[in-house]
Design a protein around this motif. Structure first.
Motif, mmCIF file in Angstrom:
data_model
loop_
_atom_site.group_PDB
_atom_site.id
_atom_site.type_symbol
_atom_site.label_atom_id
_atom_site.label_comp_id
_atom_site.label_asym_id
_atom_site.label_seq_id
_atom_site.Cartn_x
_atom_site.Cartn_y
_atom_site.Cartn_z
ATOM 1 N N LYS A 110 9.141 -6.394 0.019
ATOM 2 C CA LYS A 110 10.181 -5.826 0.893
ATOM 3 C C LYS A 110 9.732 -4.501 1.496
ATOM 4 O O LYS A 110 10.521 -3.773 2.084
ATOM 5 C CB LYS A 110 11.464 -5.597 0.088
ATOM 6 C CG LYS A 110 12.096 -6.870 -0.409
ATOM 7 C CD LYS A 110 13.291 -6.535 -1.305
ATOM 8 C CE LYS A 110 13.898 -7.795 -1.889
ATOM 9 N NZ LYS A 110 14.954 -7.496 -2.879
ATOM 10 N N ASN A 111 8.474 -4.194 1.272
ATOM 11 C CA ASN A 111 7.908 -2.926 1.752
ATOM 12 C C ASN A 111 8.675 -1.725 1.218
ATOM 13 O O ASN A 111 8.843 -0.725 1.916
ATOM 14 C CB ASN A 111 7.860 -2.889 3.278
ATOM 15 C CG ASN A 111 6.849 -3.868 3.825
ATOM 16 O OD1 ASN A 111 5.754 -3.999 3.285
ATOM 17 N ND2 ASN A 111 7.226 -4.582 4.868
ATOM 18 N N ASP A 112 9.130 -1.848 0.020
ATOM 19 C CA ASP A 112 9.800 -0.735 -0.637
ATOM 20 C C ASP A 112 8.734 0.216 -1.176
ATOM 21 O O ASP A 112 7.917 -0.140 -2.033
ATOM 22 C CB ASP A 112 10.667 -1.276 -1.780
ATOM 23 C CG ASP A 112 11.577 -0.201 -2.348
ATOM 24 O OD1 ASP A 112 11.132 0.968 -2.397
ATOM 25 O OD2 ASP A 112 12.709 -0.527 -2.722
ATOM 26 N N ARG A 113 8.737 1.416 -0.650
ATOM 27 C CA ARG A 113 7.686 2.383 -0.996
ATOM 28 C C ARG A 113 7.638 2.679 -2.506
ATOM 29 O O ARG A 113 6.591 2.959 -3.048
ATOM 30 C CB ARG A 113 7.906 3.686 -0.228
ATOM 31 C CG ARG A 113 7.720 3.539 1.275
ATOM 32 C CD ARG A 113 6.238 3.355 1.597
ATOM 33 N NE ARG A 113 5.998 3.406 3.030
ATOM 34 C CZ ARG A 113 5.948 2.340 3.817
ATOM 35 N NH1 ARG A 113 6.122 1.143 3.299
ATOM 36 N NH2 ARG A 113 5.709 2.463 5.108
ATOM 37 N N LYS A 114 8.802 2.606 -3.129
ATOM 38 C CA LYS A 114 8.848 2.930 -4.554
ATOM 39 C C LYS A 114 8.003 1.927 -5.348
ATOM 40 O O LYS A 114 7.201 2.302 -6.195
ATOM 41 C CB LYS A 114 10.303 2.901 -5.035
ATOM 42 C CG LYS A 114 10.472 3.334 -6.476
ATOM 43 C CD LYS A 114 11.930 3.457 -6.846
ATOM 44 C CE LYS A 114 12.584 2.095 -6.952
ATOM 45 N NZ LYS A 114 13.983 2.157 -7.385
ATOM 46 N N GLN A 171 5.706 -0.098 -4.104
ATOM 47 C CA GLN A 171 4.311 -0.030 -3.673
ATOM 48 C C GLN A 171 3.580 1.076 -4.425
ATOM 49 O O GLN A 171 2.437 0.916 -4.845
ATOM 50 C CB GLN A 171 4.245 0.207 -2.160
ATOM 51 C CG GLN A 171 4.638 -1.028 -1.356
ATOM 52 C CD GLN A 171 4.705 -0.761 0.130
ATOM 53 O OE1 GLN A 171 4.923 0.367 0.538
ATOM 54 N NE2 GLN A 171 4.540 -1.798 0.932
ATOM 55 N N ARG A 172 4.287 2.193 -4.583
ATOM 56 C CA ARG A 172 3.672 3.301 -5.309
ATOM 57 C C ARG A 172 3.460 2.930 -6.789
ATOM 58 O O ARG A 172 2.447 3.286 -7.398
ATOM 59 C CB ARG A 172 4.568 4.535 -5.185
ATOM 60 C CG ARG A 172 4.057 5.774 -5.926
ATOM 61 C CD ARG A 172 2.762 6.271 -5.319
ATOM 62 N NE ARG A 172 2.089 7.234 -6.161
ATOM 63 C CZ ARG A 172 2.185 8.556 -6.020
ATOM 64 N NH1 ARG A 172 2.906 9.060 -5.047
ATOM 65 N NH2 ARG A 172 1.539 9.355 -6.804
ATOM 66 N N ILE A 218 -4.641 -0.887 1.299
ATOM 67 C CA ILE A 218 -4.005 -1.219 2.583
ATOM 68 C C ILE A 218 -4.017 -2.734 2.788
ATOM 69 O O ILE A 218 -3.023 -3.341 3.187
ATOM 70 C CB ILE A 218 -4.723 -0.493 3.735
ATOM 71 C CG1 ILE A 218 -4.495 1.021 3.612
ATOM 72 C CG2 ILE A 218 -4.225 -0.985 5.081
ATOM 73 C CD1 ILE A 218 -5.363 1.849 4.524
ATOM 74 N N PHE A 220 -1.417 -4.401 0.402
ATOM 75 C CA PHE A 220 -0.012 -4.303 0.812
ATOM 76 C C PHE A 220 0.283 -5.110 2.069
ATOM 77 O O PHE A 220 1.398 -5.565 2.265
ATOM 78 C CB PHE A 220 0.368 -2.835 1.016
ATOM 79 C CG PHE A 220 0.464 -2.071 -0.277
ATOM 80 C CD1 PHE A 220 1.184 -2.575 -1.340
ATOM 81 C CD2 PHE A 220 -0.163 -0.846 -0.439
ATOM 82 C CE1 PHE A 220 1.281 -1.891 -2.540
ATOM 83 C CE2 PHE A 220 -0.083 -0.156 -1.629
ATOM 84 C CZ PHE A 220 0.641 -0.682 -2.693
ATOM 85 N N HIS A 221 -0.717 -5.235 2.887
ATOM 86 C CA HIS A 221 -0.500 -6.054 4.080
ATOM 87 C C HIS A 221 -0.592 -7.542 3.770
ATOM 88 O O HIS A 221 0.017 -8.358 4.467
ATOM 89 C CB HIS A 221 -1.532 -5.684 5.158
ATOM 90 C CG HIS A 221 -1.158 -4.463 5.930
ATOM 91 N ND1 HIS A 221 -0.304 -4.485 7.003
ATOM 92 C CD2 HIS A 221 -1.506 -3.163 5.771
ATOM 93 C CE1 HIS A 221 -0.144 -3.266 7.482
ATOM 94 N NE2 HIS A 221 -0.876 -2.433 6.750
ATOM 95 N N LYS A 273 1.770 -11.097 0.807
ATOM 96 C CA LYS A 273 2.503 -12.357 1.003
ATOM 97 C C LYS A 273 1.613 -13.557 0.671
ATOM 98 O O LYS A 273 2.107 -14.620 0.286
ATOM 99 C CB LYS A 273 2.980 -12.457 2.456
ATOM 100 C CG LYS A 273 4.104 -11.493 2.784
ATOM 101 C CD LYS A 273 4.449 -11.568 4.252
ATOM 102 C CE LYS A 273 5.478 -10.507 4.595
ATOM 103 N NZ LYS A 273 5.706 -10.410 6.045
#
Lengths: 177, 525
Positions: A12-16, A18-19, A52, A55-56, A59
């Protein structure tokens, strides 16, 4: 937190999340990068580029419980592609050989640093193939895909790497006795 | 040890190996390259709600406005005949003295013990005996503001406020000019009602201009040289909030004194017929100033967290100096509101807040340089040869100063409710509002001055980043009325960001919270 929850957050591209993923696996990936690269600076660059891509491309990850292996594959692929642009210098090889001479221990007392020196003494691409097959758990088919070679060629390189290590082991045994 | 054992040891030792890495730096470096899909979705979600919220706001305002008109505004005749404010009996003395102004022609001074002290002090009569013409100029300018409490259980809730101003000029020369402006306002907090009366100008003679009254003075033949000038501009305030004085509604005539004058003139035959009166309400009284505008400026502490946690904001030159957390942000706001009743009001408008930071750095690089010309390099297997035919070596120093500016701009639309309660001369108010809006981040470099332009590359492109933000703001403050229209406000407030949207955009793990102070001007319209 379980990987599956983190992955769903990342999707969901949630930065939390991802971090969180980055914090959890960066050190393992960094260690892998250092094994395949010569200096810390390059390893950091590779790691950055890998994250990078991760994260890209998350999916495309099939949730088979091998997230770290999947990310390592991306990392190694990134490293190998960057190496295509460079040539290994003679100086590097000399340095490795000099390091190898400093290993004056029996095989039972080898430490992590010694093992790394032994691996680095193997010439490319046998060295990379050895690490991918033995340490990172890739199959020859996967290695072939990553390196753009046939699986049979990968087997040959692995065999050469093993021969080199056996030579080193024998030499160490002689020196210490 | 055979090769299989070695491989197993290597796998165990190297497979699970970890190496130290600064994930903060790593995260800071990759953030700008990460996809921003969710952010845009949130922005779309909030922005799509905006038209509906605005529509609801406008509809509510119209509805309240319509109801407010019905409840508070009466037709002109009703306003003119319903002026019956409550005044303490001491006011009768003041009014009485004004009614007796025709008897003051021969007075040199007035000292009425029954009058308030302020009033007596202002009664300075100047007598000018130099002129042979008997002109008596009586210039009265009185404004009375009285507030009183009726005797009920809750005095404050039944506080009645009335004001009355009156200006009359009697020139006992050829003509007597009577110019009047009378206003009377009655406001009851308990009933939430307000009535206003204003009669200006007043003309007794339809043949004259509307703002003057001319008639022959009965004292026209008097040749004594006296000019009595009374000019009282001071507002006489009497506060009877703590008195138990009963108020006699029936005996107090608080119609504009001009009307009483007219009645007197009619009674003594000076005027033969009742003049026409032009009574009207100014447009701004018709609505009884139910709407208000408020313009203010604020200072907020707490947003510096953005500067501290966002590496884009601060890491370039000082590497996240913790002192940046104390950076203050400054804001301006403009709001329009509607007074639901004497206590509650709603408002909306625009709030713009900016967190700004400027930093500069001097960079000096000294490097050994070698310029080679005609380099021939040959690599065959493990052997390499090279031939250099021309070479220049030296040292190059490059100095540059770069100024970097960053700012976060928060643009919010607030929807708020305020509760106001009168405490003596001050109005105390509690206000809370929800804000929705966006933040626009700007980062840029002022072009550096340097001695070698091609050696240091700097990012001179400004970039913007947007994120939807929604805040809750709660505050309490005081409002000091300067007049019936203008007030000065001072508020302290606390703001809290709902949701951690910054986490998505800037990698900030905490919700923003800030404490601020605000001052503004409140204008009733």
């Amino acid at each position: 937190m379980e990987d599956i929850k983190i992955i769903h957050g990342c999707l969901k591209n949630d930065r939390k999340y991802q971090r969180m993923l980055l914090d959890k696996y960066s050190s393992a990936l960094m260690a892998t990068a250092l094994r395949y690269n010569c200096d810390t600076h390059t390893a950091k660059d590779m790691l950055q580029e890998t994250w990078i891509k991760v994260f890209h491309g998350l999916k495309a990850y099939e949730e088979d419980g091998k997230l770290l292996a999947w990310m390592k594959r991306i990392l190694i692929n990134t490293i190998l592609k960057s190496r295509e642009k460079k040539t290994i210098t003679i100086q590097d090889l000399d340095l490795w050989n000099n390091d190898l001479e400093s290993i004056q221990k029996t095989s039972d007392h080898l430490e992590l640093e010694d093992m790394m020196k032994m691996i680095k003494s193997i010439s490319s691409p046998a060295k990379e193939i050895f690490m991918m097959y033995v340490i990172d758990g890739f199959s020859h088919n996967e290695i072939g895909e990553l390196m753009g070679i046939k699986a049979s060629t990968s087997r040959v390189h692995l065999s050469n790497a093993r021969k080199r290590l056996v030579e080193i082991l024998k030499r160490n045994e002689q020196v210490t006795t | 040890m055979n090769i299989n054992d070695l491989e197993k040891r290597m796998r165990d030792a190297l497979g699970g190996e970890k190496a130290a890495v600064n994930t903060d730096d790593l995260w800071g470096n990759i953030q700008s390259d990460l996809p921003k899909e969710q952010e845009s979705k949130r922005a779309i979600k909030w922005t799509s709600l905006l038209p509906f919220l605005l529509l609801i706001g406008v509809a509510s305002g119209y509805f309240l406005y319509q109801n407010g008109l019905k409840g508070n505004i009466s037709n002109e005749s009703e306003i003119a005949t319903n002026i019956n404010p409550q005044l303490p009996s001491s006011h009768n003395n003041v009014a009485h003295s004004i009614d007796r102004k025709t008897n003051e022609k021969e007075l040199v001074s007035i000292s009425d013990k029954n009058l308030p002290a302020d009033y007596n002090n202002l009664n300075k009569l100047e007598i000018d005996n130099h002129s042979q013409d008997k002109n008596i100029l009586l210039n009265l300018n009185h404004t009375f503001k009285n507030s009183s409490n009726t005797e009920t259980a809750n005095k404050r809730d039944n506080q009645t406020f009335s004001s009355f101003s009156y200006r009359a000029v009697h020139n006992n020369g050829q003509n007597v000019n009577l110019t009047e402006k009378a206003e009377s306002t009655e406001r009851s907090r308990q009933n939430s009602s307000s009535r206003s009366y204003s009669a200006t100008p007043l003309s007794l003679n339809p043949n004259q201009k509307v703002d003057n009254l001319f008639y022959n003075s009965p004292n026209n033949s008097n040749n004594s040289s006296k000019t009595i000038s009374r000019n009282q501009n001071k507002v006489i305030n009497t506060n009877f909030a703590n008195t138990n004085e009963s108020v006699n509604h029936s005996t107090l005539d608080l119609r504009p004194l001009a009307i009483q004058d007219i009645e007197e003139l009619l009674a003594n035959g000076t005027l033969s017929s009742s003049p026409s009166m032009d009574e009207k309400q100014p447009f701004w009284i018709e609505r009884d100033r139910l709407f208000f505008i408020e313009i203010g400026g604020s200072m907020i502490a707490g947003h510096g967290q953005l500067a501290l946690e966002n590496p884009d904001f601060s890491s370039n030159f000082n590497n996240r100096n913790t002192a940046e957390k104390s950076l203050l942000s400054y804001g301006i706001d403009a709001k329009i509101g509607y007074q639901l009743n004497d206590q509650f009001s709603i408002h909306s408008g625009l709030v713009v807040t900016r967190l700004f930071k400027s930093s500069s750095a001097s960079i000096t690089t000294i490097e050994d340089i070698t310029i080679q010309d005609g380099l021939i390099q040959e690599i065959i297997g493990s052997n390499s040869t090279q031939e250099i035919r021309g070479q220049v070596s030296g040292v190059r120093q490059t100095s540059s100063t770069v100024k970097r500016i960053n700012n976060y701009n928060f643009i919010h639309i607030p929807f708020g409710v305020s509760y106001t309660r009168s405490l003596g001369a001050l109005d105390f108010r509690i206000s809370t509002e929800a804000r929705i809006g966006i933040s626009a981040t700007y980062e840029g470099y002022v072009h550096p001055t340097r001695t070698e332009e091609y050696d240091i590359s700097t990012d001179t492109e400004a970039w913007f980043d947007k994120a939807s933000l929604h805040f809750l703001s709660m505050g309490a403050g005081i409002e000091y009325p300067l007049s019936n229209i203008f007030s000065i406000t001072f508020d302290a407030n606390y703001q809290y960001q709902i949701g951690s949207i910054n986490t998505n955009t800037y990698g900030i793990t905490e919700n923003l919270a800030g404490i601020g102070i605000r001052t503004g001007i409140h204008i009733k319209i």
